[in-house]
Design a protein around this motif. Structure first.
Motif, PDB file in Angstrom:
ATOM      1  N   SER A  13      -0.052 -33.242 -13.399  1.00  0.00           N
ATOM      2  CA  SER A  13      -0.259 -32.779 -12.035  1.00  0.00           C
ATOM      3  C   SER A  13      -0.321 -31.257 -11.971  1.00  0.00           C
ATOM      4  CB  SER A  13       0.869 -33.303 -11.132  1.00  0.00           C
ATOM      5  OG  SER A  13       0.722 -32.828  -9.817  1.00  0.00           O
ATOM      6  N   PHE A  14       0.539 -30.607 -12.746  1.00  0.00           N
ATOM      7  CA  PHE A  14       0.549 -29.142 -12.805  1.00  0.00           C
ATOM      8  C   PHE A  14      -0.790 -28.616 -13.324  1.00  0.00           C
ATOM      9  CE2 PHE A  14       1.364 -25.280 -15.314  1.00  0.00           C
ATOM     10  CZ  PHE A  14       1.932 -24.453 -14.352  1.00  0.00           C
ATOM     11  N   LEU A  15      -1.315 -29.229 -14.392  1.00  0.00           N
ATOM     12  CA  LEU A  15      -2.604 -28.789 -14.938  1.00  0.00           C
ATOM     13  C   LEU A  15      -3.739 -29.023 -13.948  1.00  0.00           C
ATOM     14  CD1 LEU A  15      -2.657 -29.830 -18.712  1.00  0.00           C
ATOM     15  CD2 LEU A  15      -2.248 -27.578 -17.729  1.00  0.00           C
ATOM     16  N   GLN A  16      -3.744 -30.174 -13.286  1.00  0.00           N
ATOM     17  CA  GLN A  16      -4.807 -30.468 -12.320  1.00  0.00           C
ATOM     18  C   GLN A  16      -4.809 -29.476 -11.178  1.00  0.00           C
ATOM     19  OE1 GLN A  16      -3.801 -34.662 -11.671  1.00  0.00           O
ATOM     20  NE2 GLN A  16      -5.782 -35.248 -12.541  1.00  0.00           N
ATOM     21  N   GLN A  17      -3.645 -28.966 -10.815  1.00  0.00           N
ATOM     22  CA  GLN A  17      -3.557 -27.996  -9.727  1.00  0.00           C
ATOM     23  C   GLN A  17      -3.906 -26.589 -10.186  1.00  0.00           C
ATOM     24  OE1 GLN A  17       0.405 -28.271  -8.087  1.00  0.00           O
ATOM     25  NE2 GLN A  17       0.206 -30.442  -7.601  1.00  0.00           N
ATOM     26  N   GLN A  18      -3.476 -26.209 -11.387  1.00  0.00           N
ATOM     27  CA  GLN A  18      -3.573 -24.820 -11.822  1.00  0.00           C
ATOM     28  C   GLN A  18      -4.799 -24.499 -12.667  1.00  0.00           C
ATOM     29  OE1 GLN A  18      -1.434 -22.504 -10.728  1.00  0.00           O
ATOM     30  NE2 GLN A  18      -0.291 -24.073  -9.594  1.00  0.00           N
ATOM     31  N   LEU A  19      -5.247 -25.449 -13.492  1.00  0.00           N
ATOM     32  CA  LEU A  19      -6.303 -25.146 -14.453  1.00  0.00           C
ATOM     33  C   LEU A  19      -7.644 -24.801 -13.800  1.00  0.00           C
ATOM     34  CD1 LEU A  19      -7.146 -24.836 -17.390  1.00  0.00           C
ATOM     35  CD2 LEU A  19      -7.542 -27.313 -17.479  1.00  0.00           C
ATOM     36  N   PRO A  20      -8.139 -25.592 -12.807  1.00  0.00           N
ATOM     37  CA  PRO A  20      -9.440 -25.235 -12.220  1.00  0.00           C
ATOM     38  C   PRO A  20      -9.464 -23.815 -11.646  1.00  0.00           C
ATOM     39  CG  PRO A  20      -8.814 -27.458 -11.596  1.00  0.00           C
ATOM     40  CD  PRO A  20      -7.605 -26.845 -12.246  1.00  0.00           C
ATOM     41  N   ALA A  21      -8.399 -23.437 -10.917  1.00  0.00           N
ATOM     42  CA  ALA A  21      -8.366 -22.091 -10.331  1.00  0.00           C
ATOM     43  C   ALA A  21      -8.348 -21.024 -11.409  1.00  0.00           C
ATOM     44  CB  ALA A  21      -7.139 -21.959  -9.433  1.00  0.00           C
ATOM     45  N   ARG A  22      -7.632 -21.290 -12.485  1.00  0.00           N
ATOM     46  CA  ARG A  22      -7.564 -20.308 -13.574  1.00  0.00           C
ATOM     47  C   ARG A  22      -8.927 -20.165 -14.263  1.00  0.00           C
ATOM     48  NH1 ARG A  22      -3.587 -17.842 -16.618  1.00  0.00           N
ATOM     49  NH2 ARG A  22      -4.322 -17.199 -18.676  1.00  0.00           N
TER      50      ARG A  22
ATOM     51  N   ILE B 246      13.056 -34.319 -15.364  1.00  0.00           N
ATOM     52  CA  ILE B 246      11.931 -33.680 -16.042  1.00  0.00           C
ATOM     53  C   ILE B 246      12.530 -32.903 -17.198  1.00  0.00           C
ATOM     54  CG2 ILE B 246       9.898 -32.222 -15.768  1.00  0.00           C
ATOM     55  CD1 ILE B 246      10.017 -34.813 -14.049  1.00  0.00           C
ATOM     56  N   ALA B 247      12.707 -33.582 -18.313  1.00  0.00           N
ATOM     57  CA  ALA B 247      13.393 -32.998 -19.459  1.00  0.00           C
ATOM     58  C   ALA B 247      12.894 -33.647 -20.739  1.00  0.00           C
ATOM     59  CB  ALA B 247      14.910 -33.192 -19.322  1.00  0.00           C
TER      60      ALA B 247
ATOM     61  N   VAL C  83     -10.617 -32.835 -20.105  1.00  0.00           N
ATOM     62  CA  VAL C  83      -9.838 -34.039 -19.805  1.00  0.00           C
ATOM     63  C   VAL C  83      -8.547 -34.059 -20.611  1.00  0.00           C
ATOM     64  CG1 VAL C  83     -11.933 -35.340 -19.284  1.00  0.00           C
ATOM     65  CG2 VAL C  83     -10.951 -35.469 -21.577  1.00  0.00           C
ATOM     66  N   ALA C  84      -7.593 -34.826 -20.104  1.00  0.00           N
ATOM     67  CA  ALA C  84      -6.368 -35.124 -20.847  1.00  0.00           C
ATOM     68  C   ALA C  84      -6.461 -36.550 -21.352  1.00  0.00           C
ATOM     69  CB  ALA C  84      -5.144 -34.949 -19.952  1.00  0.00           C
ATOM     70  N   LEU C  85      -6.153 -36.763 -22.623  1.00  0.00           N
ATOM     71  CA  LEU C  85      -6.166 -38.086 -23.224  1.00  0.00           C
ATOM     72  C   LEU C  85      -4.730 -38.516 -23.498  1.00  0.00           C
ATOM     73  CD1 LEU C  85      -9.081 -37.619 -25.770  1.00  0.00           C
ATOM     74  CD2 LEU C  85      -9.199 -38.507 -23.443  1.00  0.00           C
ATOM     75  N   LEU C  86      -4.434 -39.770 -23.108  1.00  0.00           N
ATOM     76  CA  LEU C  86      -3.096 -40.315 -23.304  1.00  0.00           C
ATOM     77  C   LEU C  86      -3.213 -41.675 -23.945  1.00  0.00           C
ATOM     78  CD1 LEU C  86      -3.305 -39.070 -20.103  1.00  0.00           C
ATOM     79  CD2 LEU C  86      -0.862 -39.091 -20.475  1.00  0.00           C
ATOM     80  N   SER C  87      -2.167 -42.123 -24.586  1.00  0.00           N
ATOM     81  CA  SER C  87      -2.171 -43.427 -25.231  1.00  0.00           C
ATOM     82  C   SER C  87      -2.377 -44.525 -24.205  1.00  0.00           C
ATOM     83  CB  SER C  87      -0.856 -43.649 -25.979  1.00  0.00           C
ATOM     84  OG  SER C  87      -0.763 -44.977 -26.430  1.00  0.00           O
ATOM     85  N   SER C  88      -3.326 -45.435 -24.497  1.00  0.00           N
ATOM     86  CA  SER C  88      -3.599 -46.535 -23.569  1.00  0.00           C
ATOM     87  C   SER C  88      -2.495 -47.571 -23.564  1.00  0.00           C
ATOM     88  CB  SER C  88      -4.927 -47.208 -23.936  1.00  0.00           C
ATOM     89  OG  SER C  88      -4.879 -47.697 -25.266  1.00  0.00           O
ATOM     90  N   GLU C  89      -1.640 -47.573 -24.599  1.00  0.00           N
ATOM     91  CA  GLU C  89      -0.568 -48.557 -24.648  1.00  0.00           C
ATOM     92  C   GLU C  89       0.598 -48.215 -23.724  1.00  0.00           C
ATOM     93  OE1 GLU C  89      -1.859 -47.295 -27.510  1.00  0.00           O
ATOM     94  OE2 GLU C  89      -3.029 -49.070 -28.078  1.00  0.00           O
ATOM     95  N   ARG C  90       0.712 -46.960 -23.312  1.00  0.00           N
ATOM     96  CA  ARG C  90       1.826 -46.546 -22.471  1.00  0.00           C
ATOM     97  C   ARG C  90       1.443 -46.724 -21.009  1.00  0.00           C
ATOM     98  NH1 ARG C  90       4.524 -40.920 -23.762  1.00  0.00           N
ATOM     99  NH2 ARG C  90       5.189 -42.179 -25.541  1.00  0.00           N
ATOM    100  N   LEU C  91       1.905 -47.810 -20.416  1.00  0.00           N
ATOM    101  CA  LEU C  91       1.528 -48.127 -19.052  1.00  0.00           C
ATOM    102  C   LEU C  91       2.351 -47.348 -18.028  1.00  0.00           C
ATOM    103  CD1 LEU C  91       1.058 -51.994 -19.378  1.00  0.00           C
ATOM    104  CD2 LEU C  91      -0.634 -50.175 -19.640  1.00  0.00           C
ATOM    105  N   ARG C  92       3.506 -46.913 -18.441  1.00  0.00           N
ATOM    106  CA  ARG C  92       4.341 -46.110 -17.555  1.00  0.00           C
ATOM    107  C   ARG C  92       4.627 -44.779 -18.227  1.00  0.00           C
ATOM    108  NH1 ARG C  92       9.481 -49.485 -15.769  1.00  0.00           N
ATOM    109  NH2 ARG C  92       9.771 -47.575 -14.558  1.00  0.00           N
ATOM    110  N   ARG C  93       4.136 -43.709 -17.619  1.00  0.00           N
ATOM    111  CA  ARG C  93       4.300 -42.391 -18.226  1.00  0.00           C
ATOM    112  C   ARG C  93       5.679 -41.818 -17.907  1.00  0.00           C
ATOM    113  NH1 ARG C  93      -1.202 -40.227 -15.531  1.00  0.00           N
ATOM    114  NH2 ARG C  93      -2.610 -41.735 -16.478  1.00  0.00           N
ATOM    115  N   PRO C  94       6.284 -41.120 -18.860  1.00  0.00           N
ATOM    116  CA  PRO C  94       7.526 -40.399 -18.567  1.00  0.00           C
ATOM    117  C   PRO C  94       7.286 -39.357 -17.481  1.00  0.00           C
ATOM    118  CG  PRO C  94       7.138 -40.534 -20.931  1.00  0.00           C
ATOM    119  CD  PRO C  94       5.887 -41.007 -20.270  1.00  0.00           C
ATOM    120  N   GLY C  95       8.336 -39.038 -16.754  1.00  0.00           N
ATOM    121  CA  GLY C  95       8.200 -38.066 -15.674  1.00  0.00           C
ATOM    122  C   GLY C  95       7.656 -36.740 -16.140  1.00  0.00           C
ATOM    123  N   LYS C  96       8.070 -36.282 -17.338  1.00  0.00           N
ATOM    124  CA  LYS C  96       7.614 -34.985 -17.844  1.00  0.00           C
ATOM    125  C   LYS C  96       6.092 -34.953 -18.014  1.00  0.00           C
ATOM    126  CE  LYS C  96       8.585 -36.552 -22.544  1.00  0.00           C
ATOM    127  NZ  LYS C  96       9.413 -36.397 -23.754  1.00  0.00           N
TER     128      LYS C  96
END
Length: 303
Positions: free
Chosen positions: A290-299, A90-91, A271-284
Motif C-alpha cells: 500500500s505504501f508503494l502504491q501511494q508513494q511510487l507513482p508520485a516519485r 507491522i513487524a 509490478v510487485a510479484l508475490l507467491s501465489s500459494e500465500r492466500l493471506r499476506r502478513p500485515g507487513k
C-alpha cells in the motif's frame, strides 16, 4: 514423510505447462525438478504426473494431491497467523528484490522512509538487473518491470510506466531520416537484454490508426545493464528504448530526445510479484504494498 516444501514444490509443477517451465519458475534445472518429483512419487507410491515430450498432465492422484495440498498449505498459514502474538503488528523481516536502476533511485529511498514509519520492520533489499524468483530463497516481494512470461506469481500493479524511443541530439543530427519504424534498419540501435524479453523485437503502435509494426533490429551495442545502454545513447552511439521515469531528467535537459513520438511502444508497468500459494499476506507485506502504491507513482513523476 511429506513436508510442506514437497507440497509447495508439487503445486508449482501442477501450475506449469511442462517440467521445464516449472524449473524456470523455481530457478533450478529440469533434471533437478524431475528427480525431486520422482522422490515424491516414491514416497506416495503413486504416479502424480504423466510426462509428454513438451507438456505434462496430472493423474487423478496428482489432481487430488494438488487440491488437498493447497488446502493443507492454507491451513498451515492460518495456523501460523492464529498462534502468532504479533498477528496484527507491522513487524519482522521483509525481503525485497528489485531491478537495479529502480532500486537505487526510487525503491531504496522509499524503503528507508517506510522503515522510519515502521521501525519494528527489518528490510533487506537485493538489487539485480535480472531479478529472479527462487523457490528456495523466495523474497516476500519481487519488483518487476515489463511483460511477465509464464508465472504462477500474484501480480500487483504499483505504477503505470511508458517506454520511449530515444537518441541524443548529436546522433539525430548526423543520422538518416527516421519517419517510420521500418527506417530503423538504417540506424544504429542499442538493445537492453533484461528479464526474458526478446530484446531485438521492437513493437510500435501508431497512436491514431492503432496499426502495429514489429521491427527486428540488429543492435550494434547491447548490454544487460540499463545504465550502460543509456550512457551509450547519451554519447551519441545510437537509439534506445527506456522507461519514461528513467530518462525524465535527460528529456528535460535535452540530452536525450524522444523520436517517432506518433508511435507508442509496449507499456512496461512496474509490478510487485508475490507467491501465489500465500492466500493471506502478513500485515507487513500488505502495508508495504500500500505504501508503494501511494508513494511510487508520485516519485516517478517527480523524476
Amino acid at each position: 514423510m511429506l513436508t510442506s516444501k514437497d507440497i509447495e514444490f508439487f503445486i508449482t509443477i501442477a501450475a506449469s505447462k511442462s517440467l521445464a517451465a516449472a524449473a524456470r519458475k523455481m530457478n533450478v534445472t529440469p533434471p533437478g525438478v524431475s528427480q525431486r518429483l520422482q522422490q515424491i512419487e516414491r514416497k506416495l507410491g503413486v504416479t502424480l504426473v504423466e510426462r509428454n515430450a513438451r507438456s505434462i498432465s496430472l493423474t487423478a492422484e496428482g489432481e487430488l494431491f494438488a487440491r488437498k495440498g493447497q488446502h493443507i498449505l492454507t491451513e498451515l498459514e492460518d495456523l501460523h497467523q492464529d498462534v502468532s502474538d504479533a498477528k496484527q503488528a507491522i513487524a519482522g523481516d521483509l525481503k525485497i528484490v528489485s531491478p537495479l536502476g529502480l532500486g537505487i533511485y526510487h525503491i531504496g529511498p522509499l524503503i528507508a522512509e517506510f522503515q522510519r514509519l515502521y521501525p519494528a520492520v527489518n528490510v533487506e533489499l537485493n538489487l539485480s538487473d535480472a531479478p529472479k524468483w527462487s523457490a528456495h530463497h523466495s523474497p516476500d516481494i519481487m519488483l518487476y518491470i515489463g511483460h511477465l512470461q509464464d508465472s504462477s506469481l500474484k501480480r500487483v500493479v504499483l505504477a503505470k510506466n511508458r517506454r520511449l524511443l530515444l537518441a541524443a541530439p548529436s546522433y539525430i543530427a548526423s543520422a538518416p531520416d527516421l519517419n517510420h519504424p521500418g527506417d530503423l534498419a538504417h540506424h544504429r540501435c542499442i538493445a537492453l537484454r533484461e528479464n526474458d524479453e526478446d530484446a531485438t523485437m521492437w513493437r510500435f503502435t501508431h497512436r491514431e490508426s492503432a496499426h502495429v509494426t514489429s521491427v527486428r533490429i540488429t543492435p550494434v551495442l547491447s548490454s544487460n545493464v540499463g545504465q550502460v545502454t543509456k550512457d551509450w545513447s547519451l554519447a551519441g552511439q545510437g537509439i534506445i528504448q527506456r522507461s519514461q521515469w528513467d530518462v525524465r531528467t535527460e528529456l528535460e535537459a535535452g540530452t536525450l530526445t524522444e523520436i517517432l513520438p506518433c508511435y507508442q511502444l509496449a507499456d512496461a508497468d512496474i509490478v510487485a510479484l508475490l507467491s501465489s500459494e500465500r492466500l493471506r499476506r502478513p500485515g507487513k507485506v500488505t502495508v508495504f504494498l500500500s505504501f508503494l502504491q501511494q508513494q511510487l507513482p508520485a516519485r516517478l513523476n517527480a523524476g
